[in-house]
Design an enzyme around this catalytic site. Structure first.
Site, mmCIF file in Angstrom:
data_model
loop_
_atom_site.group_PDB
_atom_site.id
_atom_site.type_symbol
_atom_site.label_atom_id
_atom_site.label_comp_id
_atom_site.label_asym_id
_atom_site.label_seq_id
_atom_site.Cartn_x
_atom_site.Cartn_y
_atom_site.Cartn_z
ATOM 1 N N HIS B 78 0.651 -1.316 -0.085
ATOM 2 C CA HIS B 78 0.180 -0.024 -0.075
ATOM 3 C C HIS B 78 0.978 1.193 0.081
ATOM 4 C CE1 HIS B 78 -3.101 2.878 0.810
ATOM 5 N NE2 HIS B 78 -2.630 3.244 1.954
ATOM 6 N N ASP B 107 7.841 20.479 -26.908
ATOM 7 C CA ASP B 107 7.788 19.138 -26.548
ATOM 8 C C ASP B 107 8.830 19.380 -25.294
ATOM 9 O OD1 ASP B 107 7.868 16.465 -25.767
ATOM 10 O OD2 ASP B 107 7.501 15.961 -27.826
ATOM 11 N N TRP B 142 7.407 0.039 3.799
ATOM 12 C CA TRP B 142 7.709 0.581 2.559
ATOM 13 C C TRP B 142 9.293 1.314 2.694
ATOM 14 C CZ3 TRP B 142 9.176 5.808 1.176
ATOM 15 C CH2 TRP B 142 9.012 6.897 2.071
ATOM 16 N N SER B 172 13.646 5.422 -13.761
ATOM 17 C CA SER B 172 12.614 6.268 -14.276
ATOM 18 C C SER B 172 12.426 7.747 -13.992
ATOM 19 C CB SER B 172 10.946 5.404 -14.308
ATOM 20 O OG SER B 172 10.127 6.364 -14.461
ATOM 21 N N SER B 173 12.434 7.862 -12.708
ATOM 22 C CA SER B 173 12.445 9.243 -12.068
ATOM 23 C C SER B 173 13.918 9.961 -12.497
ATOM 24 C CB SER B 173 12.417 8.928 -10.628
ATOM 25 O OG SER B 173 11.352 8.238 -10.258
ATOM 26 N N HIS B 256 13.171 11.972 3.068
ATOM 27 C CA HIS B 256 12.817 13.269 3.289
ATOM 28 C C HIS B 256 12.341 14.160 2.346
ATOM 29 C CE1 HIS B 256 10.479 15.520 6.190
ATOM 30 N NE2 HIS B 256 10.763 16.693 5.533
ATOM 31 N N GLU B 258 12.189 12.920 -0.699
ATOM 32 C CA GLU B 258 10.915 12.213 -1.139
ATOM 33 C C GLU B 258 9.576 12.798 -0.829
ATOM 34 O OE1 GLU B 258 10.871 10.364 -3.685
ATOM 35 O OE2 GLU B 258 8.687 9.478 -3.423
ATOM 36 N N TYR B 260 8.722 15.850 0.225
ATOM 37 C CA TYR B 260 8.611 17.102 -0.757
ATOM 38 C C TYR B 260 8.294 17.054 -2.336
ATOM 39 C CZ TYR B 260 9.553 19.113 3.717
ATOM 40 O OH TYR B 260 9.594 19.238 4.950
ATOM 41 N N SER B 271 -1.666 26.219 -6.843
ATOM 42 C CA SER B 271 -1.184 27.759 -7.029
ATOM 43 C C SER B 271 -1.509 28.136 -8.574
ATOM 44 C CB SER B 271 0.290 28.004 -6.860
ATOM 45 O OG SER B 271 0.632 27.407 -5.521
ATOM 46 N N HIS B 305 14.864 13.465 11.578
ATOM 47 C CA HIS B 305 13.651 13.468 12.296
ATOM 48 C C HIS B 305 12.785 12.082 12.183
ATOM 49 C CE1 HIS B 305 11.598 15.829 9.263
ATOM 50 N NE2 HIS B 305 11.127 14.556 9.311
ATOM 51 N N HIS B 306 13.132 11.379 11.354
ATOM 52 C CA HIS B 306 12.399 10.172 11.076
ATOM 53 C C HIS B 306 13.040 8.972 12.061
ATOM 54 C CE1 HIS B 306 10.130 11.028 7.594
ATOM 55 N NE2 HIS B 306 11.112 11.866 7.345
ATOM 56 N N THR B 331 6.886 26.461 4.542
ATOM 57 C CA THR B 331 5.472 25.686 4.246
ATOM 58 C C THR B 331 4.439 26.517 4.694
ATOM 59 O OG1 THR B 331 6.771 23.919 4.889
ATOM 60 C CG2 THR B 331 4.600 23.459 4.242
ATOM 61 N N LYS B 334 3.344 29.402 2.272
ATOM 62 C CA LYS B 334 2.538 29.126 1.271
ATOM 63 C C LYS B 334 1.091 29.056 1.503
ATOM 64 C CE LYS B 334 5.728 26.605 -1.671
ATOM 65 N NZ LYS B 334 5.501 27.382 -3.027
ATOM 66 N N ARG B 453 1.444 1.002 14.644
ATOM 67 C CA ARG B 453 1.093 1.061 13.523
ATOM 68 C C ARG B 453 1.349 -0.422 12.943
ATOM 69 N NH1 ARG B 453 5.703 4.891 10.412
ATOM 70 N NH2 ARG B 453 4.502 4.211 8.457
#
Lengths: 125, 676, 228
Positions: B78, B107, B142, B172-173, B256, B258, B260, B271, B305-306, B331, B334, B453
């Protein structure tokens, strides 16, 4: 990251000035610069290896900083002259130094986190 | 000049053909965006289904509908599916569709590399998600913490699929990242200087840098794990002296940024949506840009912080706590900018704007619980409980996905030429909003009451029963709402109300051309004189306060004591009449084809597909070497490698488009790029 | 700016429009620099891991110190071979020199060459060949180094040093191999139809990649081999 206004107004100028769009600024150094750079690189490499074989120097506190400085110098010379960043568009400098700074920061932070480098902060240590 | 626009309600251009091979070989960024959108929507249903199964299990205490092993595979897939196969590719769909249109390009910089990115994503996505059907799905969470994921503790093929699959998806990314960096730097129309780029393109730009800097780190972490599992190295072998934190650090240095990567594209879409439906330019545009860049940079300095719970010591905890609190500032900026964009505007409540406003509210809740985690003592109470699950679902569902839904409702007409049904859209929005809050808000309480969890079932009378029932009901409401979206998309793909060029009265460049855009996008490359070129023509009073230039490629400057004072506002009546978007009110006309206009279009080519296929076959072969007899595995691996290298040479030695044949094909270099 | 006179909307002259880029720079060069930036993070991760695991191997052999296996009494000398690696480092540095000369030769192909020196310096085939040859020599040194290490008793599975050392230098070697393949392809094109100024961009991006691989080795040589 490029500065936000860096390309403003230079599009037409770039087109007009270049005539063709190969883009690389063709003021590359010449043969004499290249062999001098190669000689300097060789000399620095010899100096580095020589350092390695002087036991008293290896034991001194200067060993690691001097080696790091010498290799940083070599790194810089190759990037500036052989990769011609010294002569090229500033955009390429930004595209290289930005990630390089993040990479260096990451290495140093990891070395701190794994206790490879330590700072004595008096009360906190 | 009048060719920029089709009549407002002309029949949309029929895509030249829908043949399978034309899709397999397409290099058109809009068609690739289309493929991304529908593939990611398919994976959304797949990953959502996995969530439904888990919520069915957790609806009441002591349920054994799923076994612990099945549950492990479900929560792993998931998370992996939603992050790598849904939110990132949905963002990629919008990068593909919008970036060239918003900057006035025909293009992307490397059209074939773009197709390659998509095929690697599709094949890699199948590679990683199919095994769960055979009960061999990845089961290490994950973030796959090693040493749990080493062969000692996870001997099966499950983790092999995960390691290889993520490695493939990273390719790919990364390929897309290089492509879009080049596109945004180098393909902006004259006058589209950086401080005029639409906010979505800006956020896309920041995200590409995050991708190309963060993905190499997880690539290496995965290489170590792959080597440990296949070749017996010691990177995560504690007995050999390895550090159990190595994986965690490397993973979160990627992980992290990731976060963002997942949320900034949604911010960009919001926006775009909010100014249109408030009929006001975006409030504080430069601050929005700088806060996006700042989030990008700070995003590389908060990863630990994780990991507060692992005990890194007071200095590291303090530093990472402080940087985490700092990143909340740009953040928050925004959030306030969006609110001030709506403030005083004439806000219209369409489905798109409702989802955008929904993001502002839901992301704020997720952001606030995020700041709570930045304090290590508080984090120690919350970590690994459902409180964290609540937090990141508010951020990723309430933030990323609601922003992407707003983008789908807003841009679907540009992509297909047909509007989505607003009635169904509102049903989707309200059910989605109610369902997601019902699902995720109670998790704050079950988490603070101590529910960990990732447990597959739980005992009664711990105070969690009601909260879990509510979460499950909410989850099924969200699932139903998502089906409404998919139905809406499928039904209105060709039958929805005709959109015309600019159904929402928006102000940016992509709305000046027909929907769907012709293959060449812009008959003439536009010249941009302000941030809202279309509003300059349709509603100049809206853009009075926005900086303008007369011709686009030069600054209108005032000399103040010999010093340039920068851009000035040009009154509407003095602006050049024939700016970008000229011909918006042109009489109905047929949209000419690329051949008629003499615009070279890249060849259709299947070479990127076969190159991508080579990569998948290679990793498949690697997994086969786990069999008793290693020969088939190595043979398949060699076959894949040969396909990859051969495909690359075949691709890079062939011209991109007709013109290059005459210019002399100089593409012999085995470099993955061929200039447009 | 006036030389870029245009009609009211945007109609750059035919032909120019197609190759128009915002910065005036070619796409591929921006792409390769972005790629190099990304590679910085790749090697930063590898180098960090090597340094983090330095001195943490539970069993030997070790890179800079001799070690006696307590169970067998077998004696292992310090593994790293500085003289050999110094030679291979020098070879890679010289390959960078050959690479810049190859690029210069391609760029100046159309200039008349009279003296023997000008002819030698102006031969792109010679310098591309030299670059590829020196790169291959470097790979030969690495193959020798790897096999002799395995013979001396340290493989990728032996200890943390072995795992992190072989992975880091192996990744670098794989990059050199890709570069040599690229060079050989370019050399084949040179033999087939000759490389001229219009190919300078393709040679340039290859050279940037090659020098970057060299630069990474400069860092590895100091951090892995010299600093004890």
């Amino acid at each position: 990251m490029t500065s936000p206004e860096s390309h403003h107004g230079q599009t037409a100028a770039a087109l007009a000035a270049q005539g063709h769009l190969e883009g690389a600024v063709h003021e590359h150094p010449t043969w004499s610069t290249y062999w001098k750079v190669a000689t300097i690189l060789t000399v620095i490499t010899v100096a580095e290896v020589w350092c390695y074989y002087v036991p008293s120097f290896v034991a001194s506190v200067w060993f690691v900083p001097v080696l790091l400085a010498l290799s940083a110098l070599k790194f810089g010379i190759v990037v500036l002259f052989y990769m011609h960043l010294k002569y090229d568009h500033k955009l390429f400098r930004a595209l290289f130094t930005g990630p390089l700074i993040v990479a260096m920061f990451t290495i140093v932070a990891l070395l701190f986190l794994f206790g490879k480098v330590a700072v004595r902060l008096g009360l906190l240590s | 000049m009048a060719t920029l626009a089709a009549p407002a309600f002309a029949a949309p251009i029929e895509r030249s053909d829908g043949g399978f091979l034309s899709w397999l070989g397409t290099t058109d960024h809009k068609r690739i965006g289309y493929l991304y959108l529908f593939t990611a929507t398919g994976f959304l249903l797949w990953g959502g289904g996995e969530a439904m199964l888990m919520r069915w299990q957790l609806r009441a205490p002591n349920q054994h509908f799923l076994s612990a092993e099945q549950y492990n595979q479900l929560f792993t897939m998931h998370g992996t599916t939603m992050i790598f196969l849904v939110v990132m590719p949905l963002s990629a769909a919008f990068f593909n569709l919008l970036v060239p249109l918003q900057i006035g390009a025909r293009d992307v910089a490397f059209p074939r590399l773009n197709a390659f990115s998509y095929w690697v994503y599709l094949l890699g996505g199948l590679f990683i998600s199919v095994p769960i059907i055979f009960n061999a799905g990845p089961n290490g969470g994950w973030f796959g913490y090693a040493p749990l994921t080493t062969t000692t503790y996870s001997p099966g093929l499950n983790i092999d699929f995960w390691v290889a699959g993520l490695q493939i998806l990273g390719i790919s990314s990364l390929a897309a990242g290089f492509n879009f960096i080049t596109t945004i730097i180098n393909m902006r129309a004259p006058g589209m200087n950086l401080m005029r780029m639409p906010m979505f393109t800006w956020m896309a730009f920041v995200v590409q840098f995050l991708i190309v800097l963060a993905f190499p780190v997880i690539t290496i972490a995965l290489v170590f794990l792959l080597f440990d599992r296949f070749f017996g190295t010691n990177f995560y072998e504690i007995a050999a002296g390895a550090d159990p934190l190595l994986w965690q650090h490397l993973f979160w240095i990627f992980g992290h940024p990731e976060v963002y990567i997942l949320v900034l594209p949604a911010f960009g879409l919001v926006s775009e949506v909010l100014p249109t439906f408030s009929q006001k330019p975006l409030f504080g545009y430069p601050v929005m840009v700088y806060s996006g860049i700042l989030i990008g940079f700070l995003g590389f300095g908060v990863w630990a912080h994780h990991m507060f719970a692992v005990g890194m010591g007071p200095i590291a905890d303090t530093v990472f706590g402080v940087t985490t609190m700092l990143i909340a500032i740009p953040t928050g900026v925004k959030i306030f900018n969006w609110i001030f964009t709506m403030w005083g505007g004439s806000v219209r409540f369409t489905t798109a704007s409702m989802f955008a406003i929904g993001l502002v509210a839901m992301f704020t809740i997720g952001g606030i619980s995020g700041v709570m985690h930045s304090s290590p003592p508080a984090d120690l109470q919350q970590t690994d409980t459902y409180f964290v699950v609540a937090h990141f679902h508010y951020v990723l569902f309430g933030g990323s996905l609601m922003g992407l839904f707003a983008g789908i409702y807003y841009y679907y007409p540009k992509l297909t030429g047909h509007l989505l049904d607003e009635g169904l859209g509102k049903w989707h929005f309200w059910l989605n909003l109610i369902g997601s809050n019902l699902a995720f808000f109670p998790m704050h309480f079950s988490g603070l009451l101590g529910m960990p969890r990732r447990i597959y079932t739980y005992d009664a009378n711990q105070g969690w029963d009601t909260f879990n029932l509510l979460s499950s009901i909410g989850a099924f409401i969200v699932g139903f709402a998502t089906l409404i979206l998919v139905y809406n998309m499928l039904v209105n793909r060709k039958r929805g109300r005709l959109a015309g060029n600019n159904p929402w009265g928006a102000g940016t460049l992509e709305w000046s051309i027909p929907s769907p855009p012709p293959v060449y996008n812009f008959a003439e490359i536009p010249r941009v004189t302000s941030r809202y070129p279309v509003w300059d023509l349709t509603a100049p009073e809206l853009t009075a306060a926005v900086p303008h230039t007369l011709r686009g490629d030069e600054m209108v400057t005032a000399q103040v004591g010999g010093v340039s004072a920068g851009q000035m506002s040009v009154p509407a009546d003095r602006r050049p009449a024939a700016a970008a978007g000229a011909g918006l009110h042109a009489p109905p006309a047929r949209v000419p084809s690329a051949e008629e206009l003499g615009i070279p279009i890249p060849y259709t080519t299947t070479k990127p597909f076969f190159t991508a296929l080579g990569i998948i076959v290679m990793f498949g072969g690697l997994l086969l070497t786990r069999m008793e007899n290693k020969i088939p595995g190595w043979a398949v691996l060699a076959l894949g490698a040969a396909t990859l290298v051969g495909g690359l040479y075949w691709w890079l030695t062939s011209p991109l488009e007709p013109e290059h044949e005459h210019a002399g094909a100089h593409g012999a270099a085995p470099h993955h790029a061929h200039a447009h | 700016m006036d030389s870029f006179a245009m009609p009211d909307v945007i109609v750059p002259a035919a032909g120019v429009e197609h190759t128009y880029t915002t910065t005036g720079l070619p796409h591929r060069k921006i792409g390769i620099w972005a790629f190099i930036g990304s590679e910085c993070m790749l090697f930063a991760s590898l180098i960090s891991t090597y340094l983090i695991y330095k001195g943490r191997s539970v069993v030997g052999p070790f890179p800079h110190e001799a070690w006696t296996d307590p169970s067998t009494g077998h004696h292992f000398r310090a593994i790293l071979n500085i003289p050999v690696t110094s030679a291979s480092t020098f070879v890679l540095l010289m390959s960078s020199l050959a690479m810049v000369l190859a690029l210069a030769a391609v760029e100046n192909r159309d200039k008349p060459k009279v003296t023997m020196g000008e002819k030698i310096l102006g031969s792109s085939k010679l310098w591309l060949f030299m670059t590829a040859l020196l790169g291959t020599t470097f790979l030969g040194f690495q193959a020798f180094e790897f096999t002799s290490f395995v013979h001396e008793g340290v493989s990728i599975r032996t200890n943390l040093f072995g795992s992190s050392f072989f992975t880091l230098t192996g990744f670098h070697g794989a990059h050199v191999t890709a570069g040599v393949l690229w060079l050989c392809t370019m050399l084949a094109v040179d033999f087939k139809r000759g490389l001229g100024p219009k190919d300078a961009l393709n040679v340039d991006i290859m050279a940037l990649y090659w020098h970057f691989v060299d630069v990474v080795w400069i860092a590895i040589f100091t951090l892995v081999y010299l600093i004890r």
